[in-house]
Design an enzyme around this catalytic site. Structure first.
Site, PDB file in Angstrom:
ATOM      1  N   ASN A 239       0.747  -1.225  -0.004  1.00  0.00           N
ATOM      2  CA  ASN A 239       0.212  -0.019   0.126  1.00  0.00           C
ATOM      3  C   ASN A 239       0.657   1.501   0.075  1.00  0.00           C
ATOM      4  O   ASN A 239       0.482   2.449  -0.510  1.00  0.00           O
ATOM      5  CB  ASN A 239      -1.017  -0.002   1.128  1.00  0.00           C
ATOM      6  CG  ASN A 239      -1.259   1.490   1.489  1.00  0.00           C
ATOM      7  OD1 ASN A 239      -2.126   1.453   1.081  1.00  0.00           O
ATOM      8  ND2 ASN A 239      -1.261   2.268   2.472  1.00  0.00           N
TER       9      ASN A 239
ATOM     10  N   TYR B  10       3.677   9.557 -10.966  1.00  0.00           N
ATOM     11  CA  TYR B  10       2.810   8.789 -10.175  1.00  0.00           C
ATOM     12  C   TYR B  10       1.968   8.310 -11.272  1.00  0.00           C
ATOM     13  O   TYR B  10       1.552   6.758 -10.836  1.00  0.00           O
ATOM     14  CB  TYR B  10       1.605   9.970 -10.083  1.00  0.00           C
ATOM     15  CG  TYR B  10       0.546   9.381  -8.680  1.00  0.00           C
ATOM     16  CD1 TYR B  10       0.802   9.214  -7.601  1.00  0.00           C
ATOM     17  CD2 TYR B  10      -0.536   9.323  -9.221  1.00  0.00           C
ATOM     18  CE1 TYR B  10       0.224   8.381  -6.239  1.00  0.00           C
ATOM     19  CE2 TYR B  10      -1.279   8.280  -7.788  1.00  0.00           C
ATOM     20  CZ  TYR B  10      -0.296   8.290  -6.539  1.00  0.00           C
ATOM     21  OH  TYR B  10      -1.190   7.771  -6.176  1.00  0.00           O
TER      22      TYR B  10
END
Ligand code: NAI
Length: 284
Positions: free
Chosen positions: A91, A157
């Site tokens: 995560n 990203y």
């Protein structure tokens, strides 16, 4: 995976935001939790708060997920202390904007390391452990809706999140093809109220650019402020954690949090199949 009581979860990026909420959800399900994070002070603080609330089945392990040795240490600590790993949340992640050509090599290295190499390391280290255990397991990789869309001004990203989506799709099929007892999901959140805008707090000194970054233009400042405000209004991580567990129980490959993005996902798919160029959008 249906049965969580007494099982072991490993969560990266557990000191804040989504990882912290997943930690609390795992504890509420009766699991033992290994909390991994690079930000040691925040990690210790989170552990203190959880212990004050009566939760003791927690093991904090300071980890930089971009480094293979540290992921191997994380697995070893989990196995040595709790005997197995049943649920893995890859995560940890950092935000970061910029187009492909203005981002420096250090910008690229940082975001690729934390957001993509971490998941590659996590799979290479934890899947063999889960196979050897031969118990029911599940892996959740956190991507983003940015991994399903083509957006602008977030090259690093977006590359990492598209990578995490692809990696998890392949993982899901490979696990199924070999009839292994391991499920796989890719979590693609929309806007969640976390500290993601403040990701720079954990950037290793060796990956900070030597040159002072150019001041943001007024337009960029306004865009940043608008995005921060939208995040603040976003879904609370605790709600997301409930969605994630429903997804794990249903062995759902794609776990989304905001169906408001679905028309954009469909538009992108349609553009691809019809050879249509995208119109500029500025999302995430
Ligand atoms: P956050 O900033 O609140 O939490 C991220 C955690 O990752 C922090 O505790 C941080 O210390 C840790 N971390 C950063 N670099 C690390 C490293 N090298 N090694 C280990 N830990 C590290 O942010 P948030 O939102 O909870 O982020 C979690 C994941 O959710 C990320 O992968 C992010 O890309 C993803 N995501 C977040 C969205 C949002 O709206 N907040 C939307 C879509 C995806």
């Amino acid at each position: 995976m249906q049965d969580f009581t007494g099982k072991v979860a490993v969560i990266t990026g557990a000191a804040s935001g989504i990882g912290r909420a997943l930690t609390e959800k795992c504890l509420a399900e009766g699991m033992q939790v290994v909390m991994a994070d690079i930000e040691e002070k925040a990690l210790q603080q989170a552990v203190k708060e959880l212990q004050a609330a009566g939760q003791n089945a927690i093991l904090p392990v300071k980890t930089n997920v971009a480094i293979l040795d540290e992921i191997e240490n994380l697995k070893q600590q989990a196995v040595d202390n709790f005997g197995a790993v049943h649920l893995l949340f890859n995560n940890a992640g950092v935000g970061g904007g910029g187009n492909a050509w203005d981002s420096t090599e250090k910008d690229w290295e940082w975001v690729l390391g934390v957001n993509l190499w971490s998941v590659i390391h996590g799979l290479r280290v934890f899947v063999p452990q889960m196979i050897a255990q031969d118990t029911q397991c599940h892996i959740v990789n956190t991507a983003s809706v940015a991994g399903l869309l083509g957006a602008s001004t977030n090259a690093g990203y977006a590359v990492t999140k598209h990578g995490v989506v692809a990696l998890t799709e392949i993982l899901y099929r490979d696990l199924e093809a070999q009839n292994l007892k391991i499920g796989a999901s890719v979590l693609c959140p929309g806007l969640i109220d976390t500290r993601i805008m403040d990701s720079g707090r954990n950037r290793p000194a060796s990956l900070i650019n030597d040159e002072v970054p150019a001041a943001l233009t007024q337009e960029q400042e306004a865009g940043r402020a608008a995005f921060a405000a939208a995040l603040k209004e976003g879904m609370k991580p605790e709600q997301l954690a409930e969605i994630v567990f429903a997804g794990i129980r249903a062995n759902q490959l794609y776990i989304q949090t905001h169906d408001v993005f679905n028309p954009m996902i469909l538009t992108r798919a349609n553009n691809i199949t019809t050879g249509t160029n995208p119109s500029p959008i500025n999302l995430i």
